[in-house]
Design a protein around this motif. Structure first.
Motif, short mmCIF file in Angstrom:
data_model
loop_
_atom_site.label_atom_id
_atom_site.label_comp_id
_atom_site.label_asym_id
_atom_site.label_seq_id
_atom_site.Cartn_x
_atom_site.Cartn_y
_atom_site.Cartn_z
N LEU A 25 6.76 5.14 14.58
CA LEU A 25 5.29 4.73 13.74
C LEU A 25 5.51 3.68 13.54
O LEU A 25 6.10 2.06 13.96
N PRO A 26 4.72 2.94 12.75
CA PRO A 26 3.95 2.21 11.95
C PRO A 26 4.82 1.10 11.29
O PRO A 26 4.88 -0.48 11.48
N ALA A 27 5.72 1.50 10.92
CA ALA A 27 7.16 0.90 9.91
C ALA A 27 8.01 -0.01 11.21
O ALA A 27 8.58 -0.85 10.70
N ASP A 28 7.68 0.84 12.65
CA ASP A 28 8.62 -0.10 13.54
C ASP A 28 7.91 -1.32 14.44
O ASP A 28 8.29 -1.31 15.23
N THR A 29 7.51 -1.35 14.20
CA THR A 29 5.91 -2.00 14.37
C THR A 29 6.99 -4.10 13.97
O THR A 29 7.28 -4.37 13.23
N ASN A 30 6.02 -4.70 15.05
CA ASN A 30 6.08 -6.10 14.65
C ASN A 30 4.88 -7.16 14.38
O ASN A 30 4.92 -6.48 14.20
N ALA A 31 5.53 -8.05 13.53
CA ALA A 31 4.03 -8.96 13.33
C ALA A 31 3.14 -8.84 13.96
O ALA A 31 1.51 -9.17 13.52
N TYR A 32 2.76 -8.54 15.46
CA TYR A 32 2.43 -8.32 16.37
C TYR A 32 1.16 -6.68 16.14
O TYR A 32 0.52 -6.52 16.97
N GLY A 33 2.19 -5.92 15.55
CA GLY A 33 1.52 -4.36 15.53
C GLY A 33 2.30 -3.42 16.77
O GLY A 33 1.99 -2.74 16.98
N ASP A 34 3.07 -4.42 17.53
CA ASP A 34 3.80 -3.58 18.68
C ASP A 34 4.73 -3.49 18.36
O ASP A 34 5.08 -3.85 17.65
N ILE A 35 5.45 -2.43 18.97
CA ILE A 35 6.80 -1.50 18.85
C ILE A 35 7.92 -2.57 18.82
O ILE A 35 8.00 -3.69 19.50
N PHE A 36 8.88 -3.14 17.49
CA PHE A 36 9.69 -4.27 17.82
C PHE A 36 11.09 -3.54 18.45
O PHE A 36 11.66 -2.15 19.05
N GLY A 37 11.13 -4.60 19.24
CA GLY A 37 12.06 -4.87 20.49
C GLY A 37 13.46 -4.30 19.86
O GLY A 37 14.24 -3.26 20.33
#
Ligand SMILES: CC(C)(COP(=O)(O)OP(=O)(O)OC[C@H]1O[C@@H](n2cnc3c(N)ncnc32)[C@H](O)[C@@H]1OP(=O)(O)O)[C@@H](O)C(=O)NCCC(=O)NCCS
Length: 135
Positions: A25-37
């Protein structure tokens, strides 16, 4: 040295049921909007611990991660399936190869996004390594 997949192996997901399937979900993204590693790593850890615990039936902890590869990005709303494969059972440890495959919810095609080998150790109530059950 962990042998990772080549492009030829990344065309279709394993023909088995994934250990877990999750939608970021959006809460799982990094600063660029992709999913955080880190989100992917934590889901892989959960999937690997689940399959390792099926063997130990005792608490396990993660002791190491090898050959972690981020092959392709993951996006909000993708359906991400985590497939596990036991690579090695030692005296107290279990190494699990984990692949994550993502599929945009409106498409049929899946893509392999990450893989790695997670090692779990069975521990007792004093957090000491415990021999795996004999099978
Ligand atoms: C896991 C832990 C109990 C192991 O204790 P230890 O005294 O180092 O134990 P050992 O040296 O006997 O190693 C235990 C097993 O782990 C394996 N191991 C140790 N370090 C490893 C590493 N970096 N990668 C892969 N396997 C490893 C050993 O080969 C051994 O396997 P085997 O018994 O199947 O041959 C201890 O390191 C620990 O508590 N680590 C913290 C775990 C943690 O908090 N994880 C994050 C949250 S789950």
């Amino acid at each position: 040295m962990v042998k990772m997949k080549n492009d030829k192996d990344m065309i279709s997901p394993p023909e088995k049921t994934p250990t877990i399937r999750v939608v970021p979900l959006p809460a799982d993204t990094n600063a660029y909007g992709d999913i955080f590693g880190g989100w992917l790593l934590s889901q892989m850890d959960l999937a690997g611990a689940s399959v390792a615990t099926e063997i130990t039936r005792r608490r396990v902890v993660t002791v190491g991660v090898e050959g972690m590869n981020f092959h392709k990005p993951v996006f909000v709303g993708d359906e991400v399936s985590f497939y596990t494969d036991i690579k090695r059972k030692g005296r107290t440890s279990i190494a699990v190869h984990i692949e994550a495959w993502a599929r945009a919810r409106t498409e049929d095609q899946s893509r392999m996004v990450t893989e790695g080998v997670f090692t779990f150790v069975s521990i007792d109530e004093n957090r000491k390594p415990l021999e795996l059950p004999k099978t």
